[in-house]
Design a protein around this motif. Structure first.
Motif, PDB file in Angstrom:
ATOM      1  N   TYR A 114      41.319  42.139  35.487  1.00  2.00           N
ATOM      2  CA  TYR A 114      40.673  43.189  35.944  1.00  2.00           C
ATOM      3  C   TYR A 114      40.907  44.530  35.288  1.00  2.00           C
ATOM      4  O   TYR A 114      40.017  45.316  35.378  1.00  2.00           O
ATOM      5  CB  TYR A 114      40.923  43.134  37.634  1.00  2.00           C
ATOM      6  CG  TYR A 114      40.706  42.063  38.249  1.00  2.00           C
ATOM      7  CD1 TYR A 114      39.451  41.603  38.879  1.00  2.00           C
ATOM      8  CD2 TYR A 114      41.984  41.434  39.014  1.00  2.00           C
ATOM      9  CE1 TYR A 114      39.410  40.218  39.596  1.00  2.00           C
ATOM     10  CE2 TYR A 114      41.910  40.353  39.771  1.00  2.00           C
ATOM     11  CZ  TYR A 114      40.648  39.727  40.027  1.00  2.00           C
ATOM     12  OH  TYR A 114      40.436  38.690  40.560  1.00  2.00           O
ATOM     13  N   LEU A 115      41.928  44.479  34.663  1.00  3.55           N
ATOM     14  CA  LEU A 115      42.375  45.589  33.976  1.00  3.55           C
ATOM     15  C   LEU A 115      41.277  46.081  33.151  1.00  3.55           C
ATOM     16  O   LEU A 115      40.876  47.608  33.044  1.00  3.55           O
ATOM     17  CB  LEU A 115      43.597  45.479  33.060  1.00  3.55           C
ATOM     18  CG  LEU A 115      44.337  46.643  33.030  1.00  3.55           C
ATOM     19  CD1 LEU A 115      45.241  47.246  34.470  1.00  3.55           C
ATOM     20  CD2 LEU A 115      45.446  46.700  31.819  1.00  3.55           C
TER      21      LEU A 115
ATOM     22  N   ARG B  16      33.617  49.062  34.677  1.00  3.79           N
ATOM     23  CA  ARG B  16      32.799  47.999  35.388  1.00  3.79           C
ATOM     24  C   ARG B  16      33.318  47.774  36.750  1.00  3.79           C
ATOM     25  O   ARG B  16      34.527  48.090  36.989  1.00  3.79           O
ATOM     26  CB  ARG B  16      33.032  46.812  34.293  1.00  3.79           C
ATOM     27  CG  ARG B  16      32.567  47.156  32.972  1.00  3.79           C
ATOM     28  CD  ARG B  16      32.450  45.715  31.953  1.00  3.79           C
ATOM     29  NE  ARG B  16      33.904  45.169  32.042  1.00  3.79           N
ATOM     30  CZ  ARG B  16      34.456  44.997  30.700  1.00  3.79           C
ATOM     31  NH1 ARG B  16      33.895  45.536  29.595  1.00  3.79           N
ATOM     32  NH2 ARG B  16      35.699  44.438  30.534  1.00  3.79           N
ATOM     33  N   PRO B  17      32.243  47.414  37.453  1.00  5.39           N
ATOM     34  CA  PRO B  17      32.852  47.080  38.837  1.00  5.39           C
ATOM     35  C   PRO B  17      34.038  45.767  38.927  1.00  5.39           C
ATOM     36  O   PRO B  17      33.989  44.974  37.926  1.00  5.39           O
ATOM     37  CB  PRO B  17      31.483  46.289  39.692  1.00  5.39           C
ATOM     38  CG  PRO B  17      30.436  46.743  38.567  1.00  5.39           C
ATOM     39  CD  PRO B  17      30.860  46.880  37.045  1.00  5.39           C
TER      40      PRO B  17
ATOM     41  N   GLU C 272      48.296  40.624  39.486  1.00  7.97           N
ATOM     42  CA  GLU C 272      46.991  40.512  39.197  1.00  7.97           C
ATOM     43  C   GLU C 272      46.122  40.814  40.114  1.00  7.97           C
ATOM     44  O   GLU C 272      45.360  39.754  40.624  1.00  7.97           O
ATOM     45  CB  GLU C 272      46.920  39.057  38.617  1.00  7.97           C
ATOM     46  CG  GLU C 272      45.579  38.745  38.022  1.00  7.97           C
ATOM     47  CD  GLU C 272      45.528  37.218  37.204  1.00  7.97           C
ATOM     48  OE1 GLU C 272      44.379  36.950  36.648  1.00  7.97           O
ATOM     49  OE2 GLU C 272      46.375  36.503  37.604  1.00  7.97           O
ATOM     50  N   MET C 273      45.997  41.603  40.637  1.00 14.87           N
ATOM     51  CA  MET C 273      44.843  42.219  41.710  1.00 14.87           C
ATOM     52  C   MET C 273      44.125  43.175  41.600  1.00 14.87           C
ATOM     53  O   MET C 273      44.495  44.176  40.743  1.00 14.87           O
ATOM     54  CB  MET C 273      45.860  42.372  43.160  1.00 14.87           C
ATOM     55  CG  MET C 273      46.694  41.373  43.453  1.00 14.87           C
ATOM     56  SD  MET C 273      45.753  40.029  44.239  1.00 14.87           S
ATOM     57  CE  MET C 273      46.911  38.795  44.609  1.00 14.87           C
ATOM     58  N   PRO C 274      42.939  43.133  41.728  1.00 15.55           N
ATOM     59  CA  PRO C 274      42.179  44.168  41.372  1.00 15.55           C
ATOM     60  C   PRO C 274      42.378  45.616  42.011  1.00 15.55           C
ATOM     61  O   PRO C 274      42.361  46.651  41.036  1.00 15.55           O
ATOM     62  CB  PRO C 274      40.751  43.875  42.206  1.00 15.55           C
ATOM     63  CG  PRO C 274      40.625  42.326  42.557  1.00 15.55           C
ATOM     64  CD  PRO C 274      42.270  42.237  42.512  1.00 15.55           C
ATOM     65  N   TYR C 275      43.251  45.881  43.107  1.00 13.40           N
ATOM     66  CA  TYR C 275      43.558  47.054  43.294  1.00 13.40           C
ATOM     67  C   TYR C 275      44.720  47.638  42.613  1.00 13.40           C
ATOM     68  O   TYR C 275      44.670  48.858  42.349  1.00 13.40           O
ATOM     69  CB  TYR C 275      44.128  47.139  44.870  1.00 13.40           C
ATOM     70  CG  TYR C 275      45.435  46.298  44.932  1.00 13.40           C
ATOM     71  CD1 TYR C 275      46.857  47.007  44.909  1.00 13.40           C
ATOM     72  CD2 TYR C 275      45.386  45.081  45.561  1.00 13.40           C
ATOM     73  CE1 TYR C 275      47.747  46.437  45.130  1.00 13.40           C
ATOM     74  CE2 TYR C 275      46.659  44.292  45.538  1.00 13.40           C
ATOM     75  CZ  TYR C 275      48.056  45.142  45.443  1.00 13.40           C
ATOM     76  OH  TYR C 275      48.964  44.692  45.623  1.00 13.40           O
ATOM     77  N   LEU C 276      45.546  46.906  41.758  1.00 13.85           N
ATOM     78  CA  LEU C 276      46.462  47.359  40.741  1.00 13.85           C
ATOM     79  C   LEU C 276      45.719  47.957  39.527  1.00 13.85           C
ATOM     80  O   LEU C 276      46.031  48.926  38.797  1.00 13.85           O
ATOM     81  CB  LEU C 276      47.491  46.009  40.218  1.00 13.85           C
ATOM     82  CG  LEU C 276      48.648  45.847  41.639  1.00 13.85           C
ATOM     83  CD1 LEU C 276      49.340  44.960  41.014  1.00 13.85           C
ATOM     84  CD2 LEU C 276      49.272  47.087  41.755  1.00 13.85           C
ATOM     85  N   ALA C 277      44.519  47.168  39.039  1.00 19.76           N
ATOM     86  CA  ALA C 277      43.797  47.662  38.242  1.00 19.76           C
ATOM     87  C   ALA C 277      43.379  49.216  38.258  1.00 19.76           C
ATOM     88  O   ALA C 277      42.970  49.853  37.574  1.00 19.76           O
ATOM     89  CB  ALA C 277      42.724  46.591  37.815  1.00 19.76           C
TER      90      ALA C 277
END
Length: 199
Positions: free
Chosen positions: A107-108, A115-116, A129-134
């Motif tokens: 997601y980074l 981008r969404p 590997e989580m969206p919130y970390l990106a």
């Protein structure tokens, strides 16, 4: 990173880098090896990028690779490493590091390009590997100092080699999410490891 650093800010960043190097050198003297449980070794690339000292940053990541060769780091650390390689004209190495970055957090790059962040229905390899970390990435393609890097990365993302890699990577992760049985999962993980190391 949007505004140029004042001399005082630049000096503070150099002092932080020197402090990290002192701490790591003291560990080496005391233990005969590095026991960096505080994770200080991950800080300098960010500081070098902020300074715009890409040559110094490249020297640091070479040292890191020599002394912590089996340490995969964190997604933002690998991202900074990719920037340093690119800024020093090491484009093939930058491509490989960009792929390693993607493997740690798919997601980074979406965050970097604004981008969404859409979670994928796949096995997330780790809690890195989580969206919130990106969302915590302190870099953006809109930053003037990274304009050349953003143009290169955007082009690389659309290359045939990268698209083929990421497509297969996500397919394997999607299969792992639903795979049952030791042998099936082992075969998928073996292919995934081969894919990651073979780029």
């Amino acid at each position: 990173m949007n505004k140029p650093l004042t001399p005082k800010q630049a000096e503070r960043l150099r002092e932080q880098i020197a402090d990290v190097k002192r701490v790591l050198a003291a560990e080496k003297r005391r233990f005969g090896d590095y026991d960096d449980s505080q994770g200080y070794r991950y800080l300098p690339p960010k500081l070098y990028v902020q300074l715009g000292d890409y040559a110094g940053g490249l020297r640091y990541v070479r040292w890191f690779d020599k002394n912590f060769g089996d340490d995969i780091g964190y997604p933002d650390f690998l991202f900074e490493w990719t920037i340093l390689l690119f800024k020093n004209g090491r484009l093939r190495d930058a491509e490989r590091k960009a792929v390693q970055t993607y493997c740690l957090n798919t997601y980074l790059y979406d965050q970097f390009f604004g981008r969404p962040l859409v979670p994928l229905a796949k096995w997330e390899g780790s809690n890195l590997e989580m969206p919130y970390l990106a969302e915590q990435l302190p870099y953006s393609s809109q930053q003037p100092a990274l304009a050349d890097f953003a143009a290169w990365l955007g082009q690389f993302e659309h290359s045939e080699e990268y698209v083929a890699f990421t497509t297969r990577f996500v397919q394997l992760r999607q299969q792992l999410k639903v795979a049952d049985g030791y042998e099936t999962r082992r075969a998928l993980l073996d292919e995934l490891r081969g894919l990651e190391t073979g780029f």
